[in-house]
Write a protein that holds these residues in place. Structure first.
Motif, PDB file in Angstrom:
ATOM      1  N   ASN A  87      -0.953  10.230  -9.178  1.00 17.62           N
ATOM      2  CA  ASN A  87      -1.566  11.024  -8.124  1.00 17.62           C
ATOM      3  C   ASN A  87      -2.953  11.444  -8.602  1.00 17.62           C
ATOM      4  O   ASN A  87      -3.081  12.142  -9.605  1.00 17.62           O
ATOM      5  N   ILE A  88      -3.974  10.998  -7.897  1.00 19.64           N
ATOM      6  CA  ILE A  88      -5.358  11.194  -8.336  1.00 19.64           C
ATOM      7  C   ILE A  88      -5.657  12.671  -8.573  1.00 19.64           C
ATOM      8  O   ILE A  88      -5.337  13.529  -7.746  1.00 19.64           O
ATOM      9  N   LYS A  92     -12.306  17.684  -6.001  1.00 14.10           N
ATOM     10  CA  LYS A  92     -12.613  17.132  -4.682  1.00 14.10           C
ATOM     11  C   LYS A  92     -13.894  17.673  -4.067  1.00 14.10           C
ATOM     12  O   LYS A  92     -14.553  16.992  -3.277  1.00 14.10           O
ATOM     13  N   SER A 154     -13.100   7.184   0.231  1.00  9.38           N
ATOM     14  CA  SER A 154     -11.845   6.471   0.467  1.00  9.38           C
ATOM     15  C   SER A 154     -10.964   6.589  -0.772  1.00  9.38           C
ATOM     16  O   SER A 154     -11.448   6.883  -1.873  1.00  9.38           O
ATOM     17  N   TYR A 155      -9.674   6.321  -0.582  1.00 12.75           N
ATOM     18  CA  TYR A 155      -8.737   6.410  -1.692  1.00 12.75           C
ATOM     19  C   TYR A 155      -9.120   5.437  -2.804  1.00 12.75           C
ATOM     20  O   TYR A 155      -9.057   5.758  -3.990  1.00 12.75           O
ATOM     21  N   GLY A 156      -9.542   4.240  -2.434  1.00 11.57           N
ATOM     22  CA  GLY A 156      -9.930   3.235  -3.423  1.00 11.57           C
ATOM     23  C   GLY A 156     -11.102   3.679  -4.266  1.00 11.57           C
ATOM     24  O   GLY A 156     -11.115   3.481  -5.491  1.00 11.57           O
ATOM     25  N   GLN A 158     -11.975   6.802  -4.781  1.00  8.85           N
ATOM     26  CA  GLN A 158     -11.522   7.907  -5.625  1.00  8.85           C
ATOM     27  C   GLN A 158     -10.850   7.380  -6.894  1.00  8.85           C
ATOM     28  O   GLN A 158     -11.027   7.944  -7.978  1.00  8.85           O
ATOM     29  N   ARG A 159     -10.099   6.297  -6.762  1.00  9.78           N
ATOM     30  CA  ARG A 159      -9.490   5.664  -7.937  1.00  9.78           C
ATOM     31  C   ARG A 159     -10.561   5.245  -8.933  1.00  9.78           C
ATOM     32  O   ARG A 159     -10.418   5.421 -10.147  1.00  9.78           O
ATOM     33  N   GLU A 162     -12.010   8.201 -10.791  1.00 15.94           N
ATOM     34  CA  GLU A 162     -11.097   8.684 -11.837  1.00 15.94           C
ATOM     35  C   GLU A 162     -11.188   7.818 -13.088  1.00 15.94           C
ATOM     36  O   GLU A 162     -11.213   8.319 -14.214  1.00 15.94           O
ATOM     37  N   GLY A 182      -1.502   2.924  -3.493  1.00 14.22           N
ATOM     38  CA  GLY A 182      -2.237   3.364  -2.320  1.00 14.22           C
ATOM     39  C   GLY A 182      -3.421   2.504  -1.934  1.00 14.22           C
ATOM     40  O   GLY A 182      -4.112   2.805  -0.964  1.00 14.22           O
ATOM     41  N   LEU A 183      -3.667   1.427  -2.687  1.00 15.25           N
ATOM     42  CA  LEU A 183      -4.810   0.571  -2.398  1.00 15.25           C
ATOM     43  C   LEU A 183      -4.420  -0.580  -1.476  1.00 15.25           C
ATOM     44  O   LEU A 183      -3.290  -1.064  -1.513  1.00 15.25           O
ATOM     45  N   GLU A 187      -8.984  -3.844  -2.137  1.00 14.14           N
ATOM     46  CA  GLU A 187      -9.226  -2.845  -3.175  1.00 14.14           C
ATOM     47  C   GLU A 187      -8.481  -3.199  -4.453  1.00 14.14           C
ATOM     48  O   GLU A 187      -8.998  -2.986  -5.558  1.00 14.14           O
TER      49      GLU A 187
END
Length: 259
Positions: A87-88, A92, A154-156, A158-159, A162, A182-183, A187
């Protein structure tokens, strides 16, 4: 240095229940080492032991030959073991650049008073850190988002932030906990290429991942665990065809008969 990480006969218990059972794993510099297994097999617990979140009841964990068993997380990070989470975990409200900059502080030699009086050392260290941030944003194709709050990405992406933050601390061992979670397909392909480029830097990489296509393409060696215990270990082609692994993931004919 033959191994960047040596996990030797490590066991972890929770209220008498065995989460990790006598595991031995050795990771070489420049190697991508996969840890796979069904849900609840103990994979993240193992990573938590390596990074100091948990202390194992038995066994030793060595980083570059030094015993780090039970050492605090921040000291392990300072030594060069960095991780991402399933979980990232990012700031934020802070920008992409600021989040990556936070990783630079892990290895910073600055004292609290350097930033107050802006000593020459502070200025030199700060300039070097921002240069690292710029290089990592370019590496991860994040430059255009430099001032964007991470929560707006986007979630990608954010990955990628990290991972960039972890690399900003200049690790020699990078631990990735389900980096493709989640990708989407594109991605995941991009992330796979990024991890291969990170490997070229000479880092040791350990990763948990449920995307088996990604695991088989990326990893040099794999340990499969189930109920905290190793059930198979070897190169991807061997592990993929191991009957014990197939049984752990999809069950045996005996299981079907019992139903």
């Amino acid at each position: 240095m033959k191994y960047v990480l040596e996990i030797e006969n490590v066991s972890k218990l929770f209220f008498g229940l065995v989460a990790i059972d006598n595991l031995t794993i050795k990771v070489k510099p420049g190697q991508i080492y996969g840890i796979i297994g069904p849900n609840g097999a103990g994979k993240t617990t193992l990573f938590n032991c390596v990074t100091g979140i948990y202390k194992p009841e038995k066994g030793t964990i060595k980083y570059k030959g030094e015993d780090i068993t039970g050492m605090s997380s921040y000291k392990i990070a300072q030594k060069g073991v960095l991780r991402t989470f399933q979980n990232i975990r990012l700031f934020k409200e802070m920008s992409v650049a600021e989040n990556i900059m936070a990783g630079c502080h892990t290895k910073s030699k600055q004292k609290w008073y350097h930033s107050i009086i802006h000593t020459p050392f502070y200025k030199k260290d700060n300039e070097a850190s921002w240069k690292t941030v710029e290089e990592l944003m370019e590496f991860f194709n994040l430059t255009k988002f430099a001032l964007t709050p991470v929560g707006d990405l986007s979630y990608g992406n954010q990955r990628k932030v990290e991972m960039a933050r972890a690399l900003a601390a200049k690790p020699e061992l990078l631990i990735l906990d389900e980096p493709a979670a989640g990708l989407n397909e594109n991605e995941t392909i991009e992330l796979t290429n990024i991890i291969l480029k990170i490997k070229e830097m000479g880092l040791g990489i350990m990763m948990i991942e449920h995307d088996m296509d990604m695991v088989m393409k990326l990893t040099d060696y794999i340990t499969v665990i189930n109920f905290g215990k190793e059930i198979s270990q070897g190169i991807p082609s061997f592990v993929q065809d191991d009957p014990r692994v197939i049984e752990a993931y999809i069950g045996s004919d005996d299981d079907e008969d019992e139903e």
